[in-house]
Design an enzyme around this catalytic site. Structure first.
Site, PDB file in Angstrom:
ATOM      1  N   ASP A  10       0.676  -1.141   0.205  1.00  7.97           N
ATOM      2  CA  ASP A  10      -0.066   0.019   0.060  1.00  7.97           C
ATOM      3  C   ASP A  10       0.802   1.292   0.124  1.00  7.97           C
ATOM      4  O   ASP A  10       1.798   1.157   0.351  1.00  7.97           O
ATOM      5  CB  ASP A  10      -0.779  -0.022   1.441  1.00  7.97           C
ATOM      6  CG  ASP A  10      -1.786   1.047   1.618  1.00  7.97           C
ATOM      7  OD1 ASP A  10      -2.377   1.389   0.591  1.00  7.97           O
ATOM      8  OD2 ASP A  10      -1.975   1.924   2.595  1.00  7.97           O
ATOM      9  N   ASP A  12       0.605   5.077   1.292  1.00 13.93           N
ATOM     10  CA  ASP A  12      -0.187   6.174   1.645  1.00 13.93           C
ATOM     11  C   ASP A  12       0.130   5.688   2.950  1.00 13.93           C
ATOM     12  O   ASP A  12      -0.598   4.206   3.771  1.00 13.93           O
ATOM     13  CB  ASP A  12      -1.946   6.652   1.355  1.00 13.93           C
ATOM     14  CG  ASP A  12      -2.032   7.418   0.410  1.00 13.93           C
ATOM     15  OD1 ASP A  12      -0.538   8.188   0.209  1.00 13.93           O
ATOM     16  OD2 ASP A  12      -2.708   7.740  -0.036  1.00 13.93           O
ATOM     17  N   GLY A  47      -7.362   3.728   3.680  1.00 16.51           N
ATOM     18  CA  GLY A  47      -7.656   3.018   2.457  1.00 16.51           C
ATOM     19  C   GLY A  47      -8.557   3.052   1.711  1.00 16.51           C
ATOM     20  O   GLY A  47      -8.891   2.171   0.619  1.00 16.51           O
ATOM     21  N   VAL A  48      -9.705   3.656   1.688  1.00 15.27           N
ATOM     22  CA  VAL A  48     -11.280   3.911   1.173  1.00 15.27           C
ATOM     23  C   VAL A  48     -10.626   5.108   0.423  1.00 15.27           C
ATOM     24  O   VAL A  48      -9.638   5.918   0.214  1.00 15.27           O
ATOM     25  CB  VAL A  48     -11.837   3.692   1.589  1.00 15.27           C
ATOM     26  CG1 VAL A  48     -12.227   2.260   3.169  1.00 15.27           C
ATOM     27  CG2 VAL A  48     -12.248   4.947   2.990  1.00 15.27           C
ATOM     28  N   ARG A  50     -11.345   7.931  -2.332  1.00 14.62           N
ATOM     29  CA  ARG A  50     -11.768   9.541  -2.199  1.00 14.62           C
ATOM     30  C   ARG A  50     -13.570   9.621  -2.177  1.00 14.62           C
ATOM     31  O   ARG A  50     -13.680   9.926  -1.543  1.00 14.62           O
ATOM     32  CB  ARG A  50     -11.129  10.116  -3.260  1.00 14.62           C
ATOM     33  CG  ARG A  50     -11.665  11.891  -2.824  1.00 14.62           C
ATOM     34  CD  ARG A  50     -10.704  12.659  -4.288  1.00 14.62           C
ATOM     35  NE  ARG A  50      -9.154  11.927  -5.167  1.00 14.62           N
ATOM     36  CZ  ARG A  50      -9.111  12.457  -6.031  1.00 14.62           C
ATOM     37  NH1 ARG A  50      -9.587  13.611  -6.399  1.00 14.62           N
ATOM     38  NH2 ARG A  50      -7.850  12.040  -6.285  1.00 14.62           N
ATOM     39  N   ASN A 119      -3.854   9.698  -6.766  1.00 12.90           N
ATOM     40  CA  ASN A 119      -2.444  10.205  -6.756  1.00 12.90           C
ATOM     41  C   ASN A 119      -1.258   9.638  -7.037  1.00 12.90           C
ATOM     42  O   ASN A 119       0.218  10.120  -7.168  1.00 12.90           O
ATOM     43  CB  ASN A 119      -2.298  11.780  -5.470  1.00 12.90           C
ATOM     44  CG  ASN A 119      -3.478  12.813  -6.052  1.00 12.90           C
ATOM     45  OD1 ASN A 119      -3.350  13.163  -6.929  1.00 12.90           O
ATOM     46  ND2 ASN A 119      -4.517  12.621  -4.987  1.00 12.90           N
TER      47      ASN A 119
HETATM   48  C1  BG6 Z   1      -5.663   5.980   0.113  1.00 15.41           C
HETATM   49  C2  BG6 Z   1      -6.136   6.818   1.496  1.00 15.41           C
HETATM   50  O1  BG6 Z   1      -4.205   5.354  -0.465  1.00 15.41           O
HETATM   51  O2  BG6 Z   1      -5.823   6.587  -0.757  1.00 15.41           O
HETATM   52  C3  BG6 Z   1      -6.992   6.990   1.855  1.00 15.41           C
HETATM   53  O3  BG6 Z   1      -5.345   5.696   2.600  1.00 15.41           O
HETATM   54  C4  BG6 Z   1      -7.939   8.476   0.242  1.00 15.41           C
HETATM   55  O4  BG6 Z   1      -6.413   8.006   3.085  1.00 15.41           O
HETATM   56  C5  BG6 Z   1      -7.225   7.659  -0.729  1.00 15.41           C
HETATM   57  O5  BG6 Z   1      -8.185   9.142   0.530  1.00 15.41           O
HETATM   58  C6  BG6 Z   1      -7.583   8.410  -1.975  1.00 15.41           C
HETATM   59  O6  BG6 Z   1      -6.876   8.832  -2.264  1.00 15.41           O
HETATM   60  P1  BG6 Z   1      -6.999  10.314  -3.780  1.00 15.41           P
HETATM   61  O7  BG6 Z   1      -5.287  10.973  -3.671  1.00 15.41           O
HETATM   62  O8  BG6 Z   1      -6.752   9.477  -5.042  1.00 15.41           O
HETATM   63  O9  BG6 Z   1      -8.090  11.162  -2.521  1.00 15.41           O
HETATM   64 MG    MG Z   2      -2.638   3.161   3.499  1.00 16.01          MG
END
Ligand code: BG6
Ligand code: MG
Length: 216
Positions: A10, A12, A47-48, A50, A119
């Site tokens: 994973d 983040d 983990g979930v 946006r 991202n």
């Molecule tokens: C996950 C994070 O990796 O990505 C979440 O744990 C985040 O906190 C999710 O909301 C979506 O990320 P992004 O960068 O597409 O907004």
């Molecule tokens: Mg994570």
């Protein structure tokens, strides 16, 4: 497990401490709407996707908005988040990550990133980590967010390995559940009381070496 062939990370909270910035950006958004969120609530957001996060937050605040407004709010959160991570660089890669990735490659173990984040490609470039991975599965490539196993199963498929030969590194409850539903071994990064479904827990990737994984 008896035949380690691949590791899926994973991003983040495992490779880099961006969870705090996701939290701050969501908290600011909630406060602009007249309520707040705390770290306990934030566990559900880890983990979930946006899209799921914005639904959980609006539900928490008892707010109902149109689909267009929801999109606008989640774009607003992403703009705030991108501002927080604008100065992130290689120095922000968490301890032990680069050395474990190098060791894995040396021993012929394939590596992937399995992240819900859209991202992820941008962030991995900023961290100068892109070339350390054989495969990247990010939030733009999956239709079912964690705890669904899609992200990890896709990673295994792209690496041409069986799920039972993969180890996942995860800091989120939803991610640990996704790894277990995928039939993979899961190393939880963080509090074992929160990540109780993980096969083992450590405080960070720095506590793990290739040899620790090879004997599992
Ligand atoms: C996950 C994070 O990796 O990505 C979440 O744990 C985040 O906190 C999710 O909301 C979506 O990320 P992004 O960068 O597409 O907004
Ligand atoms: Mg994570």
């Amino acid at each position: 497990m008896n035949n380690l062939q691949a590791c899926i990370f994973d991003m983040d909270g495992v490779l880099v401490s961006t969870e705090k910035y996701h939290f701050l950006a969501w908290k600011e958004l909630a406060e602009s709407l007249g309520f707040t969120i705390d770290e306990v609530f934030n566990e559900q957001l880890k983990g979930v996707s946006r899209a799921v996060c914005i639904d959980l937050i609006l539900q928490h605040g008892g707010i109902d908005v149109s689909a267009d407004e929801k999109q606008h709010l989640s774009d607003k959160k992403n703009t705030k988040y991108l501002k927080y991570i604008s100065t992130i660089s290689r120095n922000d890669v968490l301890p032990g990550v680069v050395s474990l990735l190098e060791e894995l490659r040396k021993h012929g173990i394939k590596t992937a990133v399995g992240s819900a984040s859209k991202n992820a490609p941008f962030l991995l470039e900023k961290l100068e980590l892109t070339t350390f991975f054989d495969v990247l599965v990010d939030g733009t490539q999956i239709s079912q967010p964690k705890p669904h196993p899609e992200v990890f199963l896709k990673g295994a498929e792209k690496m041409a390995v069986q799920p039972q030969n993969c180890i996942v590194f995860e800091d989120a409850q939803s991610g640990v559940q996704a790894a277990k539903s995928a039939g993979m071994y899961c190393v939880g990064i963080g509090n074992p009381a929160i990540l109780s479904e993980a096969d083992m827990c450590v405080n960070g990737v720095y506590e793990i070496s290739y040899l620790d994984l090879a004997i599992l």
